[in-house]
Design a protein around this motif. Structure first.
Motif, mmCIF file in Angstrom:
data_model
loop_
_atom_site.group_PDB
_atom_site.id
_atom_site.type_symbol
_atom_site.label_atom_id
_atom_site.label_comp_id
_atom_site.label_asym_id
_atom_site.label_seq_id
_atom_site.Cartn_x
_atom_site.Cartn_y
_atom_site.Cartn_z
ATOM 1 N N ALA A 56 3.000 0.483 2.187
ATOM 2 C CA ALA A 56 1.657 0.051 1.792
ATOM 3 C C ALA A 56 0.918 1.248 1.203
ATOM 4 C CB ALA A 56 0.900 -0.531 2.986
ATOM 5 N N VAL A 57 1.082 2.408 1.817
ATOM 6 C CA VAL A 57 0.454 3.632 1.305
ATOM 7 C C VAL A 57 1.075 4.020 -0.041
ATOM 8 C CG1 VAL A 57 0.094 6.105 1.734
ATOM 9 C CG2 VAL A 57 -0.197 4.450 3.601
ATOM 10 N N VAL A 58 2.409 3.982 -0.120
ATOM 11 C CA VAL A 58 3.077 4.294 -1.381
ATOM 12 C C VAL A 58 2.625 3.321 -2.472
ATOM 13 C CG1 VAL A 58 5.322 4.372 -2.559
ATOM 14 C CG2 VAL A 58 5.088 5.364 -0.275
ATOM 15 N N GLY A 59 2.556 2.039 -2.117
ATOM 16 C CA GLY A 59 2.124 1.031 -3.085
ATOM 17 C C GLY A 59 0.698 1.242 -3.554
ATOM 18 N N MET A 60 -0.207 1.530 -2.617
ATOM 19 C CA MET A 60 -1.596 1.791 -3.023
ATOM 20 C C MET A 60 -1.670 2.993 -3.958
ATOM 21 S SD MET A 60 -4.069 0.999 0.239
ATOM 22 C CE MET A 60 -3.230 2.039 1.391
ATOM 23 N N ALA A 61 -0.930 4.037 -3.633
ATOM 24 C CA ALA A 61 -0.933 5.232 -4.482
ATOM 25 C C ALA A 61 -0.389 4.894 -5.871
ATOM 26 C CB ALA A 61 -0.129 6.353 -3.835
ATOM 27 N N ALA A 62 0.691 4.120 -5.927
ATOM 28 C CA ALA A 62 1.258 3.736 -7.225
ATOM 29 C C ALA A 62 0.271 2.877 -8.012
ATOM 30 C CB ALA A 62 2.574 2.989 -7.025
ATOM 31 N N GLY A 63 -0.428 1.986 -7.324
ATOM 32 C CA GLY A 63 -1.423 1.143 -7.988
ATOM 33 C C GLY A 63 -2.574 1.960 -8.548
ATOM 34 N N MET A 68 -4.718 0.535 -13.447
ATOM 35 C CA MET A 68 -4.926 -0.827 -13.934
ATOM 36 C C MET A 68 -5.649 -1.661 -12.887
ATOM 37 S SD MET A 68 -1.270 -1.399 -15.700
ATOM 38 C CE MET A 68 -0.514 -0.068 -16.587
ATOM 39 N N ARG A 69 -5.940 -2.900 -13.261
ATOM 40 C CA ARG A 69 -6.622 -3.813 -12.353
ATOM 41 C C ARG A 69 -5.875 -5.134 -12.317
ATOM 42 N NH1 ARG A 69 -12.866 -4.071 -13.397
ATOM 43 N NH2 ARG A 69 -12.796 -4.825 -11.281
ATOM 44 N N GLY A 70 -6.236 -5.973 -11.354
ATOM 45 C CA GLY A 70 -5.693 -7.320 -11.278
ATOM 46 C C GLY A 70 -4.202 -7.349 -11.024
ATOM 47 N N TRP A 71 -3.520 -8.296 -11.670
ATOM 48 C CA TRP A 71 -2.093 -8.476 -11.425
ATOM 49 C C TRP A 71 -1.284 -7.278 -11.905
ATOM 50 C CZ3 TRP A 71 1.508 -8.482 -15.295
ATOM 51 C CH2 TRP A 71 1.050 -8.684 -16.599
ATOM 52 N N ARG A 72 -1.773 -6.553 -12.908
ATOM 53 C CA ARG A 72 -1.050 -5.367 -13.376
ATOM 54 C C ARG A 72 -1.070 -4.275 -12.307
ATOM 55 N NH1 ARG A 72 -3.672 -7.301 -18.006
ATOM 56 N NH2 ARG A 72 -2.231 -7.787 -19.695
ATOM 57 N N MET A 73 -2.199 -4.132 -11.626
ATOM 58 C CA MET A 73 -2.295 -3.168 -10.538
ATOM 59 C C MET A 73 -1.359 -3.575 -9.399
ATOM 60 S SD MET A 73 -3.953 -2.604 -7.248
ATOM 61 C CE MET A 73 -4.905 -4.060 -7.279
ATOM 62 N N ALA A 74 -1.334 -4.874 -9.069
ATOM 63 C CA ALA A 74 -0.439 -5.365 -8.019
ATOM 64 C C ALA A 74 1.015 -5.109 -8.396
ATOM 65 C CB ALA A 74 -0.681 -6.850 -7.761
ATOM 66 N N LEU A 75 1.341 -5.284 -9.663
ATOM 67 C CA LEU A 75 2.701 -5.022 -10.132
ATOM 68 C C LEU A 75 3.047 -3.539 -10.002
ATOM 69 C CD1 LEU A 75 5.170 -6.415 -11.344
ATOM 70 C CD2 LEU A 75 4.234 -5.942 -13.602
ATOM 71 N N ALA A 117 -2.989 -5.743 -1.837
ATOM 72 C CA ALA A 117 -4.017 -6.578 -1.216
ATOM 73 C C ALA A 117 -5.155 -5.721 -0.662
ATOM 74 C CB ALA A 117 -3.406 -7.433 -0.108
ATOM 75 N N VAL A 118 -4.820 -4.582 -0.076
ATOM 76 C CA VAL A 118 -5.855 -3.678 0.451
ATOM 77 C C VAL A 118 -6.720 -3.146 -0.687
ATOM 78 C CG1 VAL A 118 -6.237 -1.446 1.581
ATOM 79 C CG2 VAL A 118 -4.602 -3.067 2.556
ATOM 80 N N LEU A 119 -6.095 -2.736 -1.788
ATOM 81 C CA LEU A 119 -6.875 -2.254 -2.935
ATOM 82 C C LEU A 119 -7.770 -3.352 -3.500
ATOM 83 C CD1 LEU A 119 -4.402 -0.018 -4.978
ATOM 84 C CD2 LEU A 119 -6.388 0.706 -3.648
ATOM 85 N N ALA A 120 -7.230 -4.560 -3.607
ATOM 86 C CA ALA A 120 -8.019 -5.679 -4.142
ATOM 87 C C ALA A 120 -9.198 -5.991 -3.219
ATOM 88 C CB ALA A 120 -7.136 -6.911 -4.320
ATOM 89 N N ALA A 121 -8.961 -5.972 -1.902
ATOM 90 C CA ALA A 121 -10.041 -6.237 -0.942
ATOM 91 C C ALA A 121 -11.102 -5.137 -1.004
ATOM 92 C CB ALA A 121 -9.469 -6.354 0.470
ATOM 93 N N ALA A 122 -10.669 -3.889 -1.094
ATOM 94 C CA ALA A 122 -11.626 -2.779 -1.193
ATOM 95 C C ALA A 122 -12.444 -2.887 -2.472
ATOM 96 C CB ALA A 122 -10.888 -1.442 -1.145
ATOM 97 N N ASP A 123 -11.796 -3.313 -3.556
ATOM 98 C CA ASP A 123 -12.510 -3.492 -4.816
ATOM 99 C C ASP A 123 -13.543 -4.611 -4.692
ATOM 100 O OD1 ASP A 123 -12.906 -2.741 -7.577
ATOM 101 O OD2 ASP A 123 -11.952 -4.641 -8.114
ATOM 102 N N ARG A 124 -13.151 -5.711 -4.059
ATOM 103 C CA ARG A 124 -14.096 -6.827 -3.868
ATOM 104 C C ARG A 124 -15.276 -6.400 -3.000
ATOM 105 N NH1 ARG A 124 -9.959 -10.014 -2.205
ATOM 106 N NH2 ARG A 124 -8.739 -10.355 -4.064
#
Length: 137
Positions: A56-63, A68-75, A117-124
């Motif tokens: 989750a930490v690696v993913g957040m860092a990669a995002g 990017m934002r939205g689905w591109r950030m999730a990807l 999901a954590v990044l998206a929630a923090a953004d919201r």
């Protein structure tokens, strides 16, 4: 103009730090995973939780590094977790006492999605300001 430059420098700094976090995570997993203490460090089912939280930490860092934002950030979150997790699993296949596992890679992918999901929630919660300030221009 000065404000735009400082925001641009802030964005670049965050993205560089995030990319370094991904690279350092890969390095720590590579070196640490080769140590004898890594064999059986987390017994089942706790090993999957360790994978989930680590990636989750690696993913957040990669995002964040992708800017990017939205689905591109999730990807980006998912791709970063799978890239580092895949490297870790392939490496484990060659280490005594360690084994590569599709289940571990699935937990890594789930961690990447959790990071997204954590990044998206923090953004919201920030009213859309968090990722807007970090997006790639």
């Amino acid at each position: 103009m000065a404000k735009a430059l400082s925001l641009e420098n802030f964005q670049r700094t965050i993205r560089i730090l995030a990319a370094l976090t991904v690279a350092m995570s890969a390095a720590v997993l590579y070196v640490g995973g080769a140590q004898p203490v890594a064999v059986g460090l987390f017994p089942a089912p706790w090993d999957k939780l360790a994978h989930l939280l680590t990636f989750a930490v690696v993913g957040m860092a990669a995002g964040l590094a992708g800017g990017m934002r939205g689905w591109r950030m999730a990807l980006c979150c998912l791709a970063g977790a799978l890239l580092v997790g895949g490297m870790d699993e392939v490496h484990q296949a060659f280490l005594p006492g360690r084994t590569a596992s599709w289940a571990d890679l699935a937990a890594d992918a789930a961690g990447g999605l959790l990071g997204a999901a954590v990044l998206a929630a923090a953004d919201r919660l920030s009213g859309g300001r968090l990722l807007h300030r970090l997006k790639h221009h």
